[in-house]
Structure formats: C-alpha cells, structure tokens
Motif scaffolding. Structure first.
Motif, PDB file in Angstrom:
ATOM      1  N   SER A  33       0.838  -1.199   0.000  1.00 34.14           N
ATOM      2  CA  SER A  33       0.000   0.000   0.000  1.00 34.14           C
ATOM      3  C   SER A  33       0.872   1.247   0.000  1.00 34.14           C
ATOM      4  N   TRP A  34       0.266   2.329  -0.444  1.00 31.56           N
ATOM      5  CA  TRP A  34       0.930   3.633  -0.405  1.00 31.56           C
ATOM      6  C   TRP A  34       0.012   4.631   0.299  1.00 31.56           C
ATOM      7  N   TYR A  35       0.631   5.456   1.150  1.00 28.56           N
ATOM      8  CA  TYR A  35      -0.104   6.470   1.895  1.00 28.56           C
ATOM      9  C   TYR A  35       0.628   7.807   1.794  1.00 28.56           C
ATOM     10  N   GLN A  36      -0.164   8.866   1.841  1.00 30.36           N
ATOM     11  CA  GLN A  36       0.358  10.227   1.852  1.00 30.36           C
ATOM     12  C   GLN A  36       0.085  10.831   3.216  1.00 30.36           C
ATOM     13  N   LEU A  64       3.942  -2.919  -8.816  1.00 30.16           N
ATOM     14  CA  LEU A  64       4.483  -3.970  -7.947  1.00 30.16           C
ATOM     15  C   LEU A  64       5.125  -5.065  -8.783  1.00 30.16           C
ATOM     16  N   SER A  65       6.299  -5.505  -8.332  1.00 33.60           N
ATOM     17  CA  SER A  65       6.939  -6.710  -8.855  1.00 33.60           C
ATOM     18  C   SER A  65       7.232  -7.606  -7.650  1.00 33.60           C
ATOM     19  N   ARG A  66       6.471  -8.636  -7.491  1.00 32.12           N
ATOM     20  CA  ARG A  66       6.643  -9.531  -6.342  1.00 32.12           C
ATOM     21  C   ARG A  66       7.948 -10.315  -6.441  1.00 32.12           C
ATOM     22  N   SER A  67       8.340 -10.661  -7.655  1.00 27.72           N
ATOM     23  CA  SER A  67       9.582 -11.432  -7.821  1.00 27.72           C
ATOM     24  C   SER A  67      10.806 -10.607  -7.436  1.00 27.72           C
ATOM     25  N   ASP A  68      10.723  -9.285  -7.609  1.00 30.38           N
ATOM     26  CA  ASP A  68      11.835  -8.398  -7.259  1.00 30.38           C
ATOM     27  C   ASP A  68      11.666  -7.770  -5.882  1.00 30.38           C
ATOM     28  N   SER A  69      10.575  -8.060  -5.205  1.00 28.45           N
ATOM     29  CA  SER A  69      10.261  -7.434  -3.902  1.00 28.45           C
ATOM     30  C   SER A  69      10.395  -5.919  -4.005  1.00 28.45           C
ATOM     31  N   TYR A  70       9.726  -5.371  -4.984  1.00 28.81           N
ATOM     32  CA  TYR A  70       9.923  -3.962  -5.345  1.00 28.81           C
ATOM     33  C   TYR A  70       8.616  -3.357  -5.815  1.00 28.81           C
ATOM     34  N   GLY A  71       8.418  -2.120  -5.435  1.00 23.07           N
ATOM     35  CA  GLY A  71       7.274  -1.378  -5.929  1.00 23.07           C
ATOM     36  C   GLY A  71       7.625   0.087  -6.049  1.00 23.07           C
ATOM     37  N   TYR A  72       6.795   0.823  -6.743  1.00 22.00           N
ATOM     38  CA  TYR A  72       6.995   2.272  -6.803  1.00 22.00           C
ATOM     39  C   TYR A  72       5.666   2.992  -6.915  1.00 22.00           C
ATOM     40  N   LEU A  73       5.709   4.238  -6.507  1.00 23.17           N
ATOM     41  CA  LEU A  73       4.581   5.157  -6.643  1.00 23.17           C
ATOM     42  C   LEU A  73       4.992   6.218  -7.645  1.00 23.17           C
ATOM     43  N   LEU A  74       4.138   6.453  -8.629  1.00 20.28           N
ATOM     44  CA  LEU A  74       4.415   7.445  -9.666  1.00 20.28           C
ATOM     45  C   LEU A  74       3.407   8.578  -9.537  1.00 20.28           C
ATOM     46  N   LEU A  75       3.899   9.775  -9.404  1.00 23.35           N
ATOM     47  CA  LEU A  75       3.030  10.945  -9.319  1.00 23.35           C
ATOM     48  C   LEU A  75       3.258  11.807 -10.556  1.00 23.35           C
ATOM     49  N   GLN A  76       2.184  12.086 -11.268  1.00 25.56           N
ATOM     50  CA  GLN A  76       2.284  12.874 -12.497  1.00 25.56           C
ATOM     51  C   GLN A  76       1.690  14.260 -12.281  1.00 25.56           C
ATOM     52  N   GLU A  77       2.086  15.174 -13.166  1.00 21.46           N
ATOM     53  CA  GLU A  77       1.561  16.551 -13.139  1.00 21.46           C
ATOM     54  C   GLU A  77       1.614  17.105 -11.719  1.00 21.46           C
ATOM     55  N   LEU A  78       2.796  17.077 -11.151  1.00 24.31           N
ATOM     56  CA  LEU A  78       2.956  17.455  -9.754  1.00 24.31           C
ATOM     57  C   LEU A  78       2.393  18.840  -9.457  1.00 24.31           C
ATOM     58  N   GLN A  79       1.721  18.913  -8.303  1.00 18.54           N
ATOM     59  CA  GLN A  79       1.181  20.180  -7.833  1.00 18.54           C
ATOM     60  C   GLN A  79       1.814  20.479  -6.473  1.00 18.54           C
ATOM     61  N   MET A  80       1.798  21.754  -6.095  1.00 17.83           N
ATOM     62  CA  MET A  80       2.436  22.130  -4.830  1.00 17.83           C
ATOM     63  C   MET A  80       1.793  21.383  -3.656  1.00 17.83           C
ATOM     64  N   LYS A  81       0.501  21.092  -3.762  1.00 17.75           N
ATOM     65  CA  LYS A  81      -0.192  20.407  -2.672  1.00 17.75           C
ATOM     66  C   LYS A  81       0.275  18.960  -2.498  1.00 17.75           C
ATOM     67  N   ASP A  82       1.032  18.439  -3.472  1.00 18.32           N
ATOM     68  CA  ASP A  82       1.569  17.078  -3.353  1.00 18.32           C
ATOM     69  C   ASP A  82       2.787  17.027  -2.433  1.00 18.32           C
ATOM     70  N   SER A  83       3.279  18.174  -2.000  1.00 17.23           N
ATOM     71  CA  SER A  83       4.389  18.205  -1.046  1.00 17.23           C
ATOM     72  C   SER A  83       3.930  17.554   0.250  1.00 17.23           C
ATOM     73  N   ALA A  84       4.544  16.437   0.592  1.00 19.05           N
ATOM     74  CA  ALA A  84       4.115  15.639   1.738  1.00 19.05           C
ATOM     75  C   ALA A  84       5.111  14.504   1.908  1.00 19.05           C
ATOM     76  N   SER A  85       4.873  13.675   2.906  1.00 21.14           N
ATOM     77  CA  SER A  85       5.631  12.437   3.058  1.00 21.14           C
ATOM     78  C   SER A  85       4.809  11.291   2.501  1.00 21.14           C
ATOM     79  N   TYR A  86       5.496  10.363   1.850  1.00 23.34           N
ATOM     80  CA  TYR A  86       4.836   9.217   1.233  1.00 23.34           C
ATOM     81  C   TYR A  86       5.406   7.932   1.830  1.00 23.34           C
ATOM     82  N   PHE A  87       4.511   7.052   2.235  1.00 23.82           N
ATOM     83  CA  PHE A  87       4.905   5.820   2.904  1.00 23.82           C
ATOM     84  C   PHE A  87       4.456   4.614   2.093  1.00 23.82           C
TER      85      PHE A  87
END
Lengths: 109, 116
Positions: A33-36, A64-87
């Motif tokens: 999961s991803w949280y802001q 998500l790639s389960r075989s690589d134990s890896y995931g990522y979150l992609l944020l597009q068209e960034l806005q100033m309100k996206d400034s935060a911590s992401y978990f």
C-alpha cells in the motif's frame, strides 16, 4: 528481520513526474500500500497492489513486482499540494502491517 | 474527512502512569489497527483487532494492550509509561472481507502523547 526501504527525500519541479521506490524484505508478503501524510496530518490511502503490475488512480499510479520485492509510486503533473511524506506499507499473511520510514517529497515551483 | 475519530487529541502523562486512548471507527468497518508514530518516522504497527479479537501484533511489549467493542470502537491502553512512549498514536479503521490484513485503511487524526 522484516524491513522496507524507500528514499528519505525526493525533490521535483511543479508539473513534472516523480517516482518513489520501495523495496521490501518480508515474510509472507500479501500486498503493498501507499499512503500520503502532510505535516501534522494523518496518513491517507493512495493505492494498493496485491498482484504484479500497474494500478492507476488519477494522477497517481503504483507498480508492484513480487519477484523483485519492489514497488513504486508514480506521481504525475505534480502540484504544490503534493508536497508531503509518502509511505509504502506491506501487509503480510501473518497479520503484520509494516511501514517504511517515509519519503519526503519537496516540490519546487 | 474519514469519519474516524480519536480522543483525546493531546495528552500529557508522567513516567509510570497508565493511559487509555480511544478510537471510533467508520460506520460499517470491522477492523481497527493501532500505530505509534514518533516524530519524523513511519508509523509502527502495534496491533490489529478484527471482530473484537486481536489477530496481529507488532513488536510491542505486553504493557500495550487493546480492546475492540461490539460497535467497533476501540481502546489502546498503555501501562507503566516510559519516556520513549511519547509519540503520535494513530488508529486506522477498515473493512476486511477476507485476508489477514486490510487493503485500505482510514486513519483518525491521532492522539499526541507526551510522557514526562
């Protein structure tokens, strides 16, 4: 032990695209999961992956790639309100919920 | 606004005391999880309650205990408070149909505890 690793800080420009990576080492992986979280606020849910592949929700996508134990979150068209911590957070089959230390996203105009 | 409420918002206690924090889940949810978040760190999973039973616990000592009530409200109790217990305590409400953990969690605003 069980652990999640994500970068401590990422800087990007308003309007750009940014990717926040998460690698995990857990037993009994069930889902990612991803949280802001804004300063002084509570975490809010962004996305969830249980199977390999990409999930898209508006400007946010998660992979998500389960075989690589890896995931990522992609944020597009960034806005100033996206400034935060992401978990990233992993749920396991033995009823554990393990969180990363968080990535602080700094957005510059 | 998630519909999850927590009380109190802030609390000051002294070392050795006991504290009870409360959480009211979102309507229709059957699972509540509790987290401890120190300043500048990620939330640490304390435990999870599903239909009034604890069914998942993180690396926290037994002096951290909880209850979930039939109306799915919940309490976190901490005995023999230590200075390191100072943190933001978050509860998260969710609905689990199947599986060991929820896919989506809705967080309350948290209780900030200071132990002196």
């Amino acid at each position: 032990g069980q652990s999640l690793e994500q970068p401590s800080e990422v800087t990007a420009v308003e309007g750009a695209i940014v990717q926040i990576n998460c690698t995990y080492q857990t037993s009994g992986f069930y889902g990612l999961s991803w949280y802001q979280q804004h300063d002084g606020g509570a975490p809010t849910f962004l996305s969830y992956n249980a199977l390999d592949g990409l999930e898209e929700t508006g400007r946010f996508s998660s992979f998500l790639s389960r075989s690589d134990s890896y995931g990522y979150l992609l944020l597009q068209e960034l806005q100033m309100k996206d400034s935060a911590s992401y978990f990233c957070a992993v749920g396991t089959s033995n009823y554990q919920l393990i969180w990363g230390a968080g990535t602080k996203l700094i957005i510059k105009p | 606004e998630t519909g999850v409420t927590q009380s109190p918002t802030h609390l000051i206690k002294t070392r050795g005391q006991q504290v009870t924090l409360r959480c009211s889940s979102q309507s229709g949810h059957n699972t509540v999880s509790w987290y401890q978040q120190a300043l500048g760190q990620g939330p640490q999973f304390i435990f999870q309650y599903y239909r009034e039973e604890e069914n998942g616990r993180g690396n926290f000592p037994p002096r951290f205990s909880g209850l979930q009530f039939p109306n799915y409200s919940s309490e976190l109790n901490v005995n023999a408070l230590e200075l390191d217990d100072s943190a933001l305590y978050l509860c998260a409400s969710s609905f689990r149909l199947a599986g060991p953990v929820p896919e989506t969690q809705y967080f309350g605003p948290g209780t900030r505890l200071l132990v002196l």
